[in-house]
Scaffold this motif. Structure first.
Motif, short mmCIF file in Angstrom:
data_model
loop_
_atom_site.label_atom_id
_atom_site.label_comp_id
_atom_site.label_asym_id
_atom_site.label_seq_id
_atom_site.Cartn_x
_atom_site.Cartn_y
_atom_site.Cartn_z
N LEU A 48 -36.60 22.12 4.91
CA LEU A 48 -36.69 21.27 3.72
C LEU A 48 -37.98 20.45 3.76
O LEU A 48 -38.38 19.97 4.82
CB LEU A 48 -35.49 20.34 3.65
CG LEU A 48 -34.12 21.02 3.59
CD1 LEU A 48 -33.03 19.98 3.63
CD2 LEU A 48 -34.01 21.91 2.38
N HIS A 49 -38.61 20.28 2.61
CA HIS A 49 -39.87 19.54 2.53
C HIS A 49 -39.69 18.11 2.05
O HIS A 49 -40.47 17.23 2.40
CB HIS A 49 -40.85 20.26 1.61
CG HIS A 49 -41.28 21.60 2.14
ND1 HIS A 49 -42.27 21.73 3.07
CD2 HIS A 49 -40.82 22.84 1.89
CE1 HIS A 49 -42.43 23.02 3.36
NE2 HIS A 49 -41.55 23.71 2.66
N ALA A 50 -38.68 17.84 1.21
CA ALA A 50 -38.43 16.49 0.69
C ALA A 50 -36.98 16.38 0.26
O ALA A 50 -36.33 17.38 -0.03
CB ALA A 50 -39.35 16.20 -0.49
N VAL A 51 -36.49 15.13 0.20
CA VAL A 51 -35.13 14.85 -0.25
C VAL A 51 -35.19 13.77 -1.31
O VAL A 51 -35.83 12.74 -1.11
CB VAL A 51 -34.24 14.35 0.92
CG1 VAL A 51 -32.84 14.03 0.43
CG2 VAL A 51 -34.21 15.36 2.04
N ALA A 52 -34.55 14.00 -2.45
CA ALA A 52 -34.43 12.99 -3.50
C ALA A 52 -32.95 12.68 -3.64
O ALA A 52 -32.15 13.57 -3.89
CB ALA A 52 -34.98 13.53 -4.81
N ALA A 53 -32.59 11.41 -3.44
CA ALA A 53 -31.18 11.05 -3.50
C ALA A 53 -31.02 9.65 -4.07
O ALA A 53 -31.84 8.76 -3.81
CB ALA A 53 -30.57 11.10 -2.09
N GLU A 54 -29.95 9.45 -4.84
CA GLU A 54 -29.64 8.15 -5.41
C GLU A 54 -29.41 7.12 -4.30
O GLU A 54 -29.78 5.97 -4.44
CB GLU A 54 -28.38 8.25 -6.28
CG GLU A 54 -28.51 9.20 -7.43
CD GLU A 54 -28.89 8.50 -8.71
OE1 GLU A 54 -28.64 7.29 -8.81
OE2 GLU A 54 -29.44 9.17 -9.57
N ARG A 55 -28.81 7.52 -3.19
CA ARG A 55 -28.50 6.59 -2.11
C ARG A 55 -29.76 6.05 -1.44
O ARG A 55 -29.71 5.02 -0.77
CB ARG A 55 -27.59 7.24 -1.08
CG ARG A 55 -28.20 8.42 -0.37
CD ARG A 55 -27.19 9.13 0.53
NE ARG A 55 -27.66 10.43 0.90
CZ ARG A 55 -28.60 10.65 1.82
NH1 ARG A 55 -29.12 9.64 2.47
NH2 ARG A 55 -29.00 11.86 2.08
N LEU A 56 -30.91 6.71 -1.62
CA LEU A 56 -32.15 6.26 -1.01
C LEU A 56 -32.87 5.23 -1.87
O LEU A 56 -33.73 4.52 -1.41
CB LEU A 56 -33.09 7.45 -0.77
CG LEU A 56 -32.52 8.56 0.11
CD1 LEU A 56 -33.49 9.73 0.18
CD2 LEU A 56 -32.23 8.04 1.49
N GLU A 57 -32.53 5.15 -3.16
CA GLU A 57 -33.15 4.20 -4.05
C GLU A 57 -32.55 2.82 -3.87
O GLU A 57 -31.46 2.68 -3.34
CB GLU A 57 -32.99 4.66 -5.51
CG GLU A 57 -33.70 5.96 -5.78
CD GLU A 57 -33.47 6.46 -7.20
OE1 GLU A 57 -32.85 5.75 -8.00
OE2 GLU A 57 -33.92 7.57 -7.48
#
Length: 100
Positions: A81-90
């Motif tokens: 995996l190159h990147a992760v976009a997640a609501e929990r990270l915002e």
């Protein structure tokens, strides 16, 4: 799911696609190497950075496809995996919601 495996469902269906200007691009057209986004469906017990429901960026050329109950998924290792976009990270200070 075993070990560090991640099962994702791709966002882009195979076949024709449209450019931002509305031009139809046939499935046979050669496209340069591009990363793709997908949604995580399941993770193995050793996966630490993603959870089901996260969106991840991966290289579509380095993938193993599997079909489960008529739905196509991609199986890969967490390290691919190159990147992760997640609501929990915002929400945290100076956060973009992406791991890069």
């Amino acid at each position: 799911m075993l070990h560090d495996r991640v099962l994702v469902r791709t966002d882009i269906p195979e076949g024709e696609r449209r450019s931002s200007g509305g031009i139809v691009i046939p499935a046979t057209a050669a496209v340069g190497r591009r990363l793709a986004w997908a949604e995580v469906v399941a993770v193995g017990q050793s996966v630490r950075t993603v959870e089901p429901g996260d969106r991840v960026l991966y290289d579509p050329e380095d993938r193993a496809e599997v079909e489960v109950r008529g739905i196509a998924y991609v199986l890969m290792r967490e390290r691919d995996l190159h990147a992760v976009a997640a609501e929990r990270l915002e929400g945290s200070e100076d956060s973009t919601g992406l791991y890069l």
